[in-house]
Design a protein around this motif. Structure first.
Motif, PDB file in Angstrom:
ATOM      1  N   UNK A   1      -4.898  26.370 -21.368  1.00 48.59           N
ATOM      2  CA  UNK A   1      -5.532  27.673 -21.470  1.00 48.59           C
ATOM      3  C   UNK A   1      -7.007  27.450 -21.768  1.00 48.59           C
TER       4      UNK A   1
ATOM      5  N   UNK B   1      -7.390  37.091 -22.282  1.00 45.73           N
ATOM      6  CA  UNK B   1      -6.164  37.137 -23.080  1.00 45.73           C
ATOM      7  C   UNK B   1      -6.183  36.176 -24.262  1.00 45.73           C
ATOM      8  N   UNK B   2      -7.071  35.203 -24.194  1.00 43.84           N
ATOM      9  CA  UNK B   2      -7.050  34.124 -25.178  1.00 43.84           C
ATOM     10  C   UNK B   2      -7.069  34.641 -26.616  1.00 43.84           C
TER      11      UNK B   2
ATOM     12  N   UNK C   1      -8.319  21.263 -25.619  1.00 46.38           N
ATOM     13  CA  UNK C   1      -6.880  21.118 -25.834  1.00 46.38           C
ATOM     14  C   UNK C   1      -6.121  22.442 -25.848  1.00 46.38           C
ATOM     15  N   UNK C   2      -6.807  23.540 -25.617  1.00 44.63           N
ATOM     16  CA  UNK C   2      -6.151  24.833 -25.809  1.00 44.63           C
ATOM     17  C   UNK C   2      -5.020  25.062 -24.803  1.00 44.63           C
ATOM     18  N   UNK C   3      -4.001  25.723 -25.269  1.00 42.49           N
ATOM     19  CA  UNK C   3      -2.822  25.923 -24.423  1.00 42.49           C
ATOM     20  C   UNK C   3      -2.217  27.293 -24.668  1.00 42.49           C
ATOM     21  N   UNK C   4      -1.429  27.716 -23.691  1.00 43.08           N
ATOM     22  CA  UNK C   4      -0.671  28.952 -23.788  1.00 43.08           C
ATOM     23  C   UNK C   4       0.800  28.554 -23.662  1.00 43.08           C
ATOM     24  N   UNK C   5       1.696  29.457 -23.989  1.00 43.15           N
ATOM     25  CA  UNK C   5       3.109  29.203 -23.720  1.00 43.15           C
ATOM     26  C   UNK C   5       3.629  30.302 -22.821  1.00 43.15           C
TER      27      UNK C   5
END
Ligand SMILES: Cc1cc2nc3c(=O)[nH]c(=O)nc-3n(C[C@H](O)[C@H](O)[C@H](O)COP(=O)(O)OP(=O)(O)OC[C@H]3O[C@@H](n4cnc5c(N)ncnc54)[C@H](O)[C@@H]3O)c2cc1C
Ligand code: SF4
Ligand code: SF4
Ligand code: FES
Lengths: 373, 283
Positions: A298, A304-305, A276-280
């Motif tokens: 993401x 970068x995480x 479920x990981x995400x970036x904005x």
């Protein structure tokens, strides 16, 4: 014939059900054949459903080939999951406009017509239920996710075979779905029929529009045999007690061994139906007066995480693979009360170097020497 | 079946605030006082943080550094290190920004009454501790004692230096300030926080100490060792952690530290809870 949750019927094939849903104004999303893979996309009629196909899957390998002629659902899961619909890979969260003395913020409109997920497998129902707990965690809920989920009907397909990559039986997530669907279909190849299970009042309202027969003993037995065949043919399994085991193995030398093979490409997290990981991301127009905030998928495999000013926390591939495996199989239990793996096997098939989550987990279980920290 | 309420608030949507005033703290470090444009001021607990959004640039986690007894004065102290923090330190009076929060766990300072409170801060780590310091100063009679050990790289890097002087001028506090590198004007202590901490602990009954630590992880690691050596109970030591954060609500996964989400389960953790993983690299 009137349907209730729990009642069972027999139909000849799923065509009438697909047509009834479309006639009733549902958007039907289901399996389509695209670029030599089964993907989940819009279906405009029963003829869109791919037929006569079977998938060969192995570590780093996925190939469709001709199977039993005219079979409907002999293939299992492909590179996509329903996650791409409920939790889109790119999603606008809101936009903002500059004004004379500041800015206005406008929530993004979410257009989600009443939708059917057609052909959801047991492991995928389990994965959706896992993400339900992620996006409604007790403190915070994602209203967009919840609205999409609530406006979506689930038509399950009970698997009658497994791919070599499947291991849902050992994760207790399949191959037979006992709940979590509105309607479930089991293809009874020898009878040229489908067993229909009604799972909810919403499902019943649709089934009431179909011509259905009362199942005979033979139908029920054939359906049971299909699920049993799928379970019995699974060759991979997850080792026992893996959540506790991994907690003790964070220093284990085997992490280095996997890291040597792992490309840190993030494929496994992208194909995984529960990740479920995400970036904005902020997207500005040229004037700088209009800006949008987007959420994108993401992966814990990117550099970068874990970036904090001064550098990333997880610099090595070893530490990223360790994050992925321990999160999926161990810390997910602490966070959400279940495993983060539903045994769908996608990460095995779509890993370019064929790293196998079941084999890696087993490597930690079978090494008697090293107990790590 | 999921139940959807009609007007569910979206936790990813910022509320608009306006800068009431702004002042420089140090070179590259600025504080802002904010007032809400949409709706009323929001109560917060010491140690919590907000996600601050600079128009068109981005959103970052910044601790609340003001007094929890005065939530209508929302204060943040930011060091400019990159695009978003630079934009936040350049805000002027009257400018608008977005705020989500408050988020995260708090220093359990209100629960630790009767104890000798020891604050250990390094650099900008004093900012997230200041709300807890205010609380103890305002309710000093409820505590057995209060000690602040604060270290910075140089005298120019001492945050809230004037305010620290007023805290020091009270007779019911023990304030120890140290710098790694002195300049000619500096007459105070030189050396690392831990040596200062050892001295400060010498006169205190360790069993009575509740310690709150915020600063670089290496500083916190050595300070925890000093506290343990002095005999401070391990279940009376709290630290604040920093990890990459994109959502602050447990959705984006970035802040994970083993089983914990630093944004929800932290940033303030009881040290013994996170100690095993803190001793490992790249968790
Ligand atoms: C709970 C918490 C409280 C904080 N409180 C303060 C405070 O009171 N004052 C202050 O000056 N700073 C504080 N920080 C650190 C601050 O969030 C970072 O300095 C900031 O994110 C840097 O963003 P940037 O875009 O300016 O810099 P860049 O270095 O360009 O960072 C790029 C992106 O990486 C992420 N990132 C980088 N560093 C950090 C970091 N240390 N923590 C979290 N995400 C990071 C952010 O998403 C950021 O947008 C806090 C961090 C956390 C997690
Ligand atoms: S395995 Fe990695 S990408 Fe997947 S949910 Fe966990 S941290 Fe996120
Ligand atoms: S970890 Fe692999 S097998 Fe488990 S749910 Fe994710 S993709 Fe499927
Ligand atoms: S900051 Fe997104 S999960 Fe913690």
């Amino acid at each position: 014939m009137s349907a209730d949750a729990g009642s069972r019927f027999v139909i000849d094939d799923p065509s009438a059900l697909v047509s009834a849903l479309l006639d009733d104004g549902w958007r039907v999303l289901g399996p389509r054949l695209r670029d030599d893979a089964i993907v989940y996309d819009e279906i405009t009629g029963p003829g869109d459903l791919p037929r006569g196909l079977i998938d060969d899957q192995e570590g780093g390998h996925y190939r469709l080939r001709a199977g039993r002629e005219a079979s409907w659902f002999d293939y299992v899961v492909g590179p996509q999951s329903w996650k791409k619909w409920l939790f889109p890979a790119r999603q606008k969260l809101w936009s903002a406009e500059k004004t004379g003395d500041g800015f206005d913020i406008n929530p993004a409109a979410d257009d989600w017509p009443k939708t059917v997920f057609f052909g959801v497998r047991a492991c995928e129902i389990a994965a959706i239920e896992v993400q339900d707990r992620v996006f409604d965690n007790g403190d915070f809920a994602d209203p967009g996710y919840r609205q999409r989920r609530a406006a979506t009907l689930i038509v399950a397909v009970q698997c009658a075979r497994s791919a070599a990559t499947c291991f849902c039986a050992s994760m207790n997530t399949g191959p037979h779905a006992d709940s979590g669907f509105d309607i479930a279909l089991t293809e009874l190849a020898d009878e040229a029929a489908f067993l229909v299970e009604c799972g909810s009042a919403r499902g019943a309202a649709i089934l009431d529009r179909l011509e259905m027969r009362v199942p005979e003993e033979g139908h029920l037995r054939a359906a049971e045999a299909a699920s049993k065949n799928a379970a019995d043919s699974q060759t991979r399994r997850m080792v026992d007690d893996i959540p506790n085991l991994l907690r003790e193995k964070l220093d284990h030398p085997h992490w280095e061994v996997v890291a040597d093979a792992c490309l840190s490409c993030a494929n496994c997290t992208l194909v995984c139906p529960t990740c479920f990981c995400s970036d904005v991301e902020d997207v500005n127009d040229l004037t700088g007066d209009h800006t949008e905030r987007w959420r994108t998928w993401d992966s814990c495999f990117t550099a970068d995480f874990s970036y904090v000013h001064g550098g990333s926390v997880r610099r090595s591939t070893k530490s990223r693979y360790r994050q992925w495996l321990t999160h999926k199989l161990s810390t997910w239990h602490d966070q959400f009360g279940s495993s983060g793996c539903v045994g769908c096997g996608r990460c095995i098939a779509w890993c370019p170097v064929g790293i196998d989550i079941t084999a890696e987990a087993a490597a930690f279980a079978t090494d008697p020497e090293q107990s790590g920290d | 079946m999921l139940v959807v309420q009609d007007q569910e608030p979206d936790p990813m949507l910022p509320r608009r605030y306006r800068v009431r005033s702004t002042w420089a703290e140090l070179a590259g470090v600025t504080s802002v006082e904010l007032t809400p444009v949409d709706g009323a001021a929001v109560a917060f607990r010491p140690g919590q943080f907000n996600m601050l959004y600079a128009f068109g640039v981005g959103e970052i986690a910044i601790s609340i550094s003001g007094d929890p007894a005065e939530p209508q004065r929302l204060i943040h102290t930011t060091r400019s290190v990159g695009a978003v923090s630079a934009a936040l330190t350049k805000l002027c009076e009257g400018d608008m920004l977005g705020v989500r929060g408050p988020f995260g766990s708090a220093w359990p300072v209100a629960a630790e009454t009767g104890r000798h409170i020891v604050f250990v801060a390094g650099g900008l780590g004093l900012a997230p501790l200041r709300p807890a310091i205010y609380h103890v100063l305002e309710h000093r009679e409820r505590y057995a004692g209060m000690t602040l050990v604060y270290g910075a790289r140089s005298p120019d890097e001492l945050l809230y230096a004037e305010e620290i002087k007023t805290w020091k001028s009270r007779f019911d506090t023990e304030i120890e300030v140290t710098v790694d590198h002195a300049n000619p004007a500096w007459t105070g202590r030189v050396g690392v926080v831990t040596s200062c901490l050892d001295r400060a602990l010498a006169g205190i009954d360790p069993a009575m100490v509740s310690a709150f630590l915020c600063g670089p992880e290496i500083m916190m690691r050595f300070s925890v060792m000093s506290l343990a050596d002095a005999g401070v109970p391990p279940d009376r030591v709290w630290i604040s952690m920093e990890r990459n954060m994109k959502c602050a609500i447990g959705f984006c996964g970035h802040c994970q530290f083993g089983p914990d989400f630093v944004c929800r389960d932290g940033p303030v953790f009881r040290h013994d809870h996170v100690a095993p993983l803190l001793s490992m690299k790249e968790i």
